[in-house]
Design an enzyme around this catalytic site. Sequence first.
Site, PDB file in Angstrom:
ATOM      1  N   ASP A 312       0.799  -1.221   0.000  1.00 59.99           N
ATOM      2  CA  ASP A 312       0.000   0.000   0.000  1.00 59.99           C
ATOM      3  C   ASP A 312       0.836   1.277   0.000  1.00 59.99           C
ATOM      4  OD1 ASP A 312      -2.361   1.337  -0.162  1.00 59.99           O
ATOM      5  OD2 ASP A 312      -2.965   1.097   1.924  1.00 59.99           O
ATOM      6  N   LYS A 361      -8.104  -1.355   3.728  1.00 58.44           N
ATOM      7  CA  LYS A 361      -7.437  -0.043   3.827  1.00 58.44           C
ATOM      8  C   LYS A 361      -7.338   0.390   5.279  1.00 58.44           C
ATOM      9  CE  LYS A 361      -6.395   2.423   0.469  1.00 58.44           C
ATOM     10  NZ  LYS A 361      -5.172   2.442  -0.299  1.00 58.44           N
ATOM     11  N   LYS A 414      -8.380  14.268  -2.655  1.00 61.13           N
ATOM     12  CA  LYS A 414      -8.822  13.769  -1.350  1.00 61.13           C
ATOM     13  C   LYS A 414      -8.613  14.820  -0.268  1.00 61.13           C
ATOM     14  CE  LYS A 414      -6.323  10.870   1.182  1.00 61.13           C
ATOM     15  NZ  LYS A 414      -5.566   9.632   1.366  1.00 61.13           N
ATOM     16  N   LYS A 488       2.675   1.951   3.259  1.00 62.65           N
ATOM     17  CA  LYS A 488       1.952   2.144   4.526  1.00 62.65           C
ATOM     18  C   LYS A 488       2.167   0.988   5.502  1.00 62.65           C
ATOM     19  CE  LYS A 488      -2.438   3.766   3.007  1.00 62.65           C
ATOM     20  NZ  LYS A 488      -2.209   4.759   1.981  1.00 62.65           N
TER      21      LYS A 488
HETATM   22  P1  NAI Z   1      -8.375   3.376  -9.692  1.00 60.18           P
HETATM   23  O1  NAI Z   1      -9.627   2.770  -9.224  1.00 60.18           O
HETATM   24  O2  NAI Z   1      -8.422   4.644 -10.437  1.00 60.18           O
HETATM   25  O3  NAI Z   1      -7.585   2.347 -10.602  1.00 60.18           O
HETATM   26  C1  NAI Z   1      -7.590   0.973 -10.387  1.00 60.18           C
HETATM   27  C2  NAI Z   1      -7.694   0.260 -11.718  1.00 60.18           C
HETATM   28  O4  NAI Z   1      -7.586  -1.131 -11.485  1.00 60.18           O
HETATM   29  C3  NAI Z   1      -9.012   0.469 -12.424  1.00 60.18           C
HETATM   30  O5  NAI Z   1      -8.781   0.971 -13.729  1.00 60.18           O
HETATM   31  C4  NAI Z   1      -9.653  -0.907 -12.462  1.00 60.18           C
HETATM   32  O6  NAI Z   1     -10.386  -1.126 -13.627  1.00 60.18           O
HETATM   33  C5  NAI Z   1      -8.425  -1.797 -12.391  1.00 60.18           C
HETATM   34  N1  NAI Z   1      -8.598  -3.160 -11.882  1.00 60.18           N
HETATM   35  C6  NAI Z   1      -9.349  -3.631 -10.870  1.00 60.18           C
HETATM   36  N2  NAI Z   1      -9.182  -4.949 -10.711  1.00 60.18           N
HETATM   37  C7  NAI Z   1      -8.281  -5.335 -11.645  1.00 60.18           C
HETATM   38  C8  NAI Z   1      -7.682  -6.571 -11.987  1.00 60.18           C
HETATM   39  N3  NAI Z   1      -7.978  -7.697 -11.345  1.00 60.18           N
HETATM   40  N4  NAI Z   1      -6.786  -6.600 -12.997  1.00 60.18           N
HETATM   41  C9  NAI Z   1      -6.473  -5.464 -13.658  1.00 60.18           C
HETATM   42  N5  NAI Z   1      -7.025  -4.271 -13.397  1.00 60.18           N
HETATM   43  C10 NAI Z   1      -7.899  -4.208 -12.397  1.00 60.18           C
HETATM   44  O7  NAI Z   1      -7.460   3.499  -8.397  1.00 60.18           O
HETATM   45  P2  NAI Z   1      -6.127   4.361  -8.171  1.00 60.18           P
HETATM   46  O8  NAI Z   1      -6.474   5.653  -7.569  1.00 60.18           O
HETATM   47  O9  NAI Z   1      -5.319   4.316  -9.406  1.00 60.18           O
HETATM   48  O10 NAI Z   1      -5.440   3.495  -7.028  1.00 60.18           O
HETATM   49  C11 NAI Z   1      -4.963   2.220  -7.349  1.00 60.18           C
HETATM   50  C12 NAI Z   1      -4.701   1.416  -6.087  1.00 60.18           C
HETATM   51  O11 NAI Z   1      -3.668   2.031  -5.373  1.00 60.18           O
HETATM   52  C13 NAI Z   1      -5.883   1.288  -5.144  1.00 60.18           C
HETATM   53  O12 NAI Z   1      -5.896   0.008  -4.599  1.00 60.18           O
HETATM   54  C14 NAI Z   1      -5.587   2.299  -4.083  1.00 60.18           C
HETATM   55  O13 NAI Z   1      -6.178   1.991  -2.859  1.00 60.18           O
HETATM   56  C15 NAI Z   1      -4.080   2.218  -4.023  1.00 60.18           C
HETATM   57  N6  NAI Z   1      -3.499   3.434  -3.528  1.00 60.18           N
HETATM   58  C16 NAI Z   1      -3.715   4.614  -4.141  1.00 60.18           C
HETATM   59  C17 NAI Z   1      -3.147   5.772  -3.653  1.00 60.18           C
HETATM   60  C18 NAI Z   1      -3.365   7.094  -4.235  1.00 60.18           C
HETATM   61  O14 NAI Z   1      -3.024   8.042  -3.574  1.00 60.18           O
HETATM   62  N7  NAI Z   1      -3.882   7.235  -5.433  1.00 60.18           N
HETATM   63  C19 NAI Z   1      -2.277   5.735  -2.531  1.00 60.18           C
HETATM   64  C20 NAI Z   1      -2.180   4.470  -1.908  1.00 60.18           C
HETATM   65  C21 NAI Z   1      -2.711   3.364  -2.450  1.00 60.18           C
HETATM   66  C1  DG6 Z   2      -8.670   6.922   1.057  1.00 61.51           C
HETATM   67  O1  DG6 Z   2      -7.876   7.072   2.135  1.00 61.51           O
HETATM   68  C2  DG6 Z   2      -8.078   6.431  -0.212  1.00 61.51           C
HETATM   69  C3  DG6 Z   2      -6.797   5.740  -0.111  1.00 61.51           C
HETATM   70  O2  DG6 Z   2      -6.566   4.833  -1.160  1.00 61.51           O
HETATM   71  C4  DG6 Z   2      -5.709   6.721   0.005  1.00 61.51           C
HETATM   72  O3  DG6 Z   2      -5.869   7.828  -0.804  1.00 61.51           O
HETATM   73  C5  DG6 Z   2      -4.375   6.181  -0.223  1.00 61.51           C
HETATM   74  O4  DG6 Z   2      -4.285   4.931   0.397  1.00 61.51           O
HETATM   75  C6  DG6 Z   2      -3.378   7.133   0.310  1.00 61.51           C
HETATM   76  O5  DG6 Z   2      -3.488   7.166   1.683  1.00 61.51           O
HETATM   77  P1  DG6 Z   2      -2.671   8.106   2.601  1.00 61.51           P
HETATM   78  O6  DG6 Z   2      -3.172   7.810   3.954  1.00 61.51           O
HETATM   79  O7  DG6 Z   2      -1.225   7.720   2.444  1.00 61.51           O
HETATM   80  O8  DG6 Z   2      -2.949   9.499   2.167  1.00 61.51           O
END
Ligand code: NAI
Ligand code: DG6
Length: 532
Positions: A312, A361, A414, A488
Amino acid sequence: VHPTAARRPHAIVVQSENTSYSDEYITASFKNRGAEVTVSDGQYIINPTVQSFEFQTKRAPSKTGLMMIGVGGNNGTTLCATILANRHNIVWHTKQGIQQPNYVGSLLRASTVRIGNDPATGKDVNVPVSDVLPMVHPNDLVLSGWDISGVPLDKAMQRAQVLDYDLQRQVAPHLALIGKPLPSIYYPDFIAANQEARADNLIPGSDKQAHLEHIRADIRKFKEDNGLDRVVVFWTANTERYSDIIPGVNDTADNLLASIKSSHSEVSPSTLFAVAAILEGEPFVNGAPQNTFVPGVIELAERHQSFIGGDDLKSGQTKLKSVLAEFLVNAGIKPLSIASYNHLGNNDGHNLSAEKQFKSKEISKSSVVDDMVDANRLLYKAPEVGPKGLPVGKGEHPDHIVVIKYVPAVGDSKRAIDEYYSEIFCGGRNTISIFNECEDSLLATPLILDLTILTELLTRVKYRKTSGETKEFAPLYPVLSLLSYMLKAPLVKPGTDVVNSLNRQRNALESFLKACVGLESNSDLLLETRIW
Ligand code: NAI
Ligand code: DG6
């Protein structure tokens, strides 16, 4: 070669009997100093220890590909678009003026490390972290990935609504060349039901062994087609629910492989991707919180000596918490409660609005203050000792809650609110409230780059003990806990402690990079400034 890819051959040259350079390797000797502590009659008895090592780093960075699972999401498209903007030097107009592409937010490309003093002035000399050892430049990463959504990357970037319109407009033709994500595996039970509408780009069938072979073939093909030495496979797809750890199913490597063969329902897509990467001998990093690394995966990685890291991305709210909680506890102030709330409106937030995915999460966001609290038994009572002399429970701990709400209107921007309520001198109270606008994907993208580039580097570093019988150089242990700064809930070698403190995580990384070139670890003793 991209224009920005021009690099100096030796950004750092260490002149010392501890360090030697050949065309292929940098070799450095290193003394690992520690202390063994025992308690006897209420006294701490300390025996300093020292072990001698050598590190050998292959100098030429691998030609590296990055395959993201979830490439069509906010992180995936933001990363592809910003690398292309940097590579093609695309500048764009914002309401503030002209914006250049950059890598701000990357520890490797936008932060520095102190390597010593200038003898003429006595001033510190700092260099970019990426200059300490030869590293892949982000512009040189070859990009690909899978997504259950078949929307081509240029359109997926628009859907994400992260980047300025003028950048989107200019980078879209470059993204269109990458095209549509590779089809992926979708087991609806693992992500929120609200994601189903996206799932139109799937590897057919429900045979998990066939899925595994398909993913392995994708990795091999991408590697061959692009003449790559290394492919980092990176989960930046939706947060999954936790997998149950079931004896006989996923508790050992052999059981896990058998469970894949029998398409057991508890094998998640992310675990399948991790297994595919491990069997291909390519590193796998988990950027989401779920327990992809069930015990069977860790054993498989050990068996194949294949690197894994997670879990994460630690981007905004939690990164700040890992600094602030440590600051308070190290200042001798006692946090009584930490209440963390955030709302967001991107697809990640939508997925996390489902209870099981939120739970994953919540766990990764909650563990981040544990080691700081455990390290200070002046402020927090230690756990009681049970009849067999073993601790019962975890001891005193601040109240810590995590709330996440989905508010579509704010999109990727966010908003996080944290309250730290602490005990201060003689029963007094102190409240710190923080409002943190975390531009989610813009904070997360540089972390994905750092994790990828560091992972590639760590595949080139070998070590051997030189005290006692000298052995052959061996690769590092497969679980790359040196990546902890960006994560994380860092995955560590089983049986060893997790370090959450951001300062300690950074210190470990800097010290390791320096050790690989024969430089001493960080010291703020600065003795020369304290003596005549
Ligand atoms: P998002 O929802 O925009 O992108 C995720 C993508 O994964 C989507 O396009 C979805 O269609 C695809 N997906 C889902 N299951 C799949 C599978 N089995 N195989 C291939 N593709 C699949 O999410 P975002 O914002 O890009 O975040 C991605 C991940 O990173 C999430 O799990 C989120 O919790 C984690 N994360 C994000 C952070 C951020 O600040 N953006 C920070 C920390 C973690
Ligand atoms: C809600 O907290 C969405 C999450 O996916 C976060 O944006 C992401 O894990 C980043 O979390 P943080 O606590 O490092 O800002």
